[in-house]
Scaffold this motif. Structure first.
Motif, mmCIF file in Angstrom:
data_model
loop_
_atom_site.group_PDB
_atom_site.id
_atom_site.type_symbol
_atom_site.label_atom_id
_atom_site.label_comp_id
_atom_site.label_asym_id
_atom_site.label_seq_id
_atom_site.Cartn_x
_atom_site.Cartn_y
_atom_site.Cartn_z
ATOM 1 N N VAL A 1 0.831 -1.199 0.000
ATOM 2 C CA VAL A 1 0.000 0.000 0.000
ATOM 3 C C VAL A 1 0.866 1.249 0.000
ATOM 4 N N ASN A 2 1.949 1.226 0.769
ATOM 5 C CA ASN A 2 2.842 2.386 0.800
ATOM 6 C C ASN A 2 3.464 2.640 -0.566
ATOM 7 N N ARG A 3 3.862 1.571 -1.232
ATOM 8 C CA ARG A 3 4.439 1.730 -2.570
ATOM 9 C C ARG A 3 3.388 2.241 -3.558
ATOM 10 N N LEU A 4 2.165 1.763 -3.403
ATOM 11 C CA LEU A 4 1.078 2.229 -4.267
ATOM 12 C C LEU A 4 0.809 3.707 -4.049
ATOM 13 N N ASN A 5 0.835 4.148 -2.794
ATOM 14 C CA ASN A 5 0.606 5.561 -2.491
ATOM 15 C C ASN A 5 1.676 6.445 -3.132
ATOM 16 N N THR A 6 2.908 6.001 -3.075
ATOM 17 C CA THR A 6 4.002 6.751 -3.703
ATOM 18 C C THR A 6 3.782 6.850 -5.212
ATOM 19 N N LEU A 7 3.374 5.729 -5.814
ATOM 20 C CA LEU A 7 3.095 5.716 -7.254
ATOM 21 C C LEU A 7 1.973 6.691 -7.596
ATOM 22 N N VAL A 8 0.913 6.693 -6.791
ATOM 23 C CA VAL A 8 -0.232 7.568 -7.047
ATOM 24 C C VAL A 8 0.184 9.033 -6.991
ATOM 25 N N ASN A 9 0.966 9.395 -5.978
ATOM 26 C CA ASN A 9 1.404 10.784 -5.864
ATOM 27 C C ASN A 9 2.241 11.213 -7.061
ATOM 28 N N ASN A 10 3.022 10.275 -7.606
ATOM 29 C CA ASN A 10 3.805 10.598 -8.794
ATOM 30 C C ASN A 10 2.915 10.729 -10.024
ATOM 31 N N ILE A 11 1.913 9.850 -10.148
ATOM 32 C CA ILE A 11 1.004 9.895 -11.303
ATOM 33 C C ILE A 11 0.261 11.219 -11.364
ATOM 34 N N THR A 12 -0.193 11.698 -10.211
ATOM 35 C CA THR A 12 -1.043 12.889 -10.203
ATOM 36 C C THR A 12 -0.291 14.163 -10.560
ATOM 37 N N LEU A 13 1.040 14.077 -10.692
ATOM 38 C CA LEU A 13 1.794 15.253 -11.135
ATOM 39 C C LEU A 13 1.558 15.537 -12.608
ATOM 40 N N PHE A 14 1.066 14.550 -13.330
ATOM 41 C CA PHE A 14 0.916 14.663 -14.778
ATOM 42 C C PHE A 14 -0.534 14.371 -15.168
ATOM 43 N N ASP A 15 -0.818 14.411 -16.471
ATOM 44 C CA ASP A 15 -2.150 14.050 -16.937
ATOM 45 C C ASP A 15 -2.419 12.583 -16.638
ATOM 46 N N VAL A 16 -3.632 12.308 -16.183
ATOM 47 C CA VAL A 16 -4.017 10.965 -15.779
ATOM 48 C C VAL A 16 -4.993 10.402 -16.808
#
Length: 462
Positions: free
Chosen positions: A432-447
């Motif tokens: 879950v922690n790794r997923l949260n990090t991934l999500v925060n990175n994704i939201t920097l750009f167009d989704v």
């Protein structure tokens, strides 16, 4: 002392229960969806169903407008009836954002967006696409811009009512939200939504101004139609207000009140769907549900399975409700409003807060819409202040530098949100922690819609 209303008491057990329950709920939703499609095979033809609903809704809006203009139905009837197909168009727009129809034909999606944008007279569907997809990734967090723009997290006072019931009430809180959601550029947001916003403001404010002047002239024993051109110009404004603006005002207000009453905010972990929504299907909120296609009862299902069309979701929600409630999902938690959408419940105050919450819905219904002029004055005042501030920044040539600085800092500030980190401390699972990090990175750009679907599946299985 506040206690958490949970089926388990230990923190680790609570996290394990949330993940396990989410898996079971998601599986049940997909099973219900599959069985419904097997029973009614035409449900597999999503593109065709979308086209039928789209064309049918536009025809119904045209029909109700014609009946009103021909004096077959009253203005109130026209507003109420037109709001119903408009709510269907909103659901289509939402599903197109998730790429559920005409996936291989983007030009058809764009054509539908154009018509929906015009008849809804609200925000740009293309701009909303990014806000909404990021809402799924950040639901309940301080940088969930879409929900906060419609009042999520506000105290139940006049400001929340203004944000909820004015179609562009988000202007009242946009400055505060942009401080947390650094991917939001306020100037860009306002420019992209300006075309229909200006049309809506022009029609409604002309309508209100005319009626105020009418009463003044009537009181002074003058005929308002002596004003040059008003006898030919005003009827057009009047008809547009009745046939488009006021139905959208009703539809949008009902949708927003339901939406910001079903989402939890502030004290929930990132990417744990179990805590993001409640089921709100009490008879008490039926007048609101009517004009937003039963949003309160079905939206939680959408958070679990984002790839399900709205017309199937309605039936799925009924079949899995008992299972969700037994798993600990909250149902008809009216106290959410007095807790400013916080998940944590004070058991001593809960009953009183639930009563206050029901009073809030009654106040919105009986007072919120009649007080629209006050909300519009608040929005107009805020809008004027924003315009003056932008002009001032442009003149001082500091605005461009500020935007560049925000772009440079966006990665650090978005991924180091303190409140989000504190909420996620309760989740100890490494996946879950790794997923949260991934999500925060994704939201920097167009989704993309596919990314949201993948993250949603991964969050349930984490």
């Amino acid at each position: 002392m506040e206690k958490q209303e949970m089926p388990v008491t230990n923190m680790n057990d609570r996290n394990a229960h949330a993940i396990s329950a989410s898996r079971s709920i998601c599986r049940a939703i997909k099973q219900s969806d599959a069985s419904l499609r097997q029973k009614y095979s035409f449900l597999y033809h999503q593109d065709l169903i979308c086209a039928i609903i789209f064309i049918g809704s536009l025809l119904l809006i045209s029909l109700f407008s014609y009946l009103y203009l021909s004096n077959y139905i009253s203005a109130i009837s026209a507003i109420l009836l037109t709001a119903l197909p408009l709510s269907l168009l909103h659901e289509l727009e939402h599903d197109i954002i998730h790429n559920l129809y005409f996936k291989q034909y983007r030009w058809i999606q764009n054509m539908m967006f154009v018509f929906i944008w015009l008849v809804k007279l609200h925000g740009s569907p293309w701009y909303r696409r990014q806000l909404h997809l990021k809402h799924h990734l950040l639901s309940g967090q301080t940088n969930d811009a879409e929900e906060r723009l419609i009042g999520l997290g506000l105290a139940p006072d006049y400001k929340r009512m203004a944000v909820s019931l004015h179609p562009f009430g988000g202007l009242l809180v946009s400055d505060d939200i942009s401080k947390d959601a650094k991917y939001i550029d306020l100037v860009t947001m306002k420019l992209k939504n300006a075309p229909t916003a200006l049309i809506f403001f022009f029609i409604t404010r002309t309508f209100i101004t005319y009626n105020i002047l009418f009463f003044i002239y009537y009181w002074l024993n003058y005929d308002i139609h002596t004003i040059y051109g008003i006898h030919t110009f005003y009827p057009i404004i009047h008809n547009l207000a009745i046939c488009l603006c006021f139905p959208n005002l009703l539809r949008q207000g009902c949708l927003v009140v339901m939406s910001n009453s079903t989402h939890y905010y502030g004290d929930i972990p990132l990417n744990t769907v179990y805590y993001q929504n409640q089921i709100l299907d009490s008879w008490f909120v039926f007048p609101f549900q009517l004009f937003c296609f039963n949003f309160g009862a079905t939206h939680i299902v959408h958070h679990y399975v984002v790839s399900q069309p709205f017309y199937i979701r309605h039936f799925t929600a009924r079949s899995v409700k008992d299972m969700m409630v037994k798993s600990g999902i909250r149902s008809n938690d009216f106290g959410i409003l007095w807790r400013s959408n916080r998940y944590t419940i004070d058991l001593k105050e809960d009953e009183k807060q639930k009563l206050y919450g029901k009073c809030w819905f009654g106040a919105c219904l009986l007072l919120g819409f009649p007080l629209y002029i006050i909300w519009d004055i608040m929005v107009m005042h805020k809008s004027n202040k924003n315009i003056l501030r932008v002009i001032s920044k442009r003149l001082s040539k500091g605005n461009s530098n500020t935007i560049k600085q925000l772009d440079n800092d966006i990665g650090n500030e978005l991924t180091t949100n303190k409140k989000t980190d504190e909420n996620n401390d309760t989740v100890t699972n490494g996946c879950v922690n790794r997923l949260n990090t991934l999500v925060n990175n994704i939201t920097l750009f167009d989704v993309s819609a596919d990314q949201v679907e993948q993250v949603s599946d991964a969050a349930v299985e984490a």
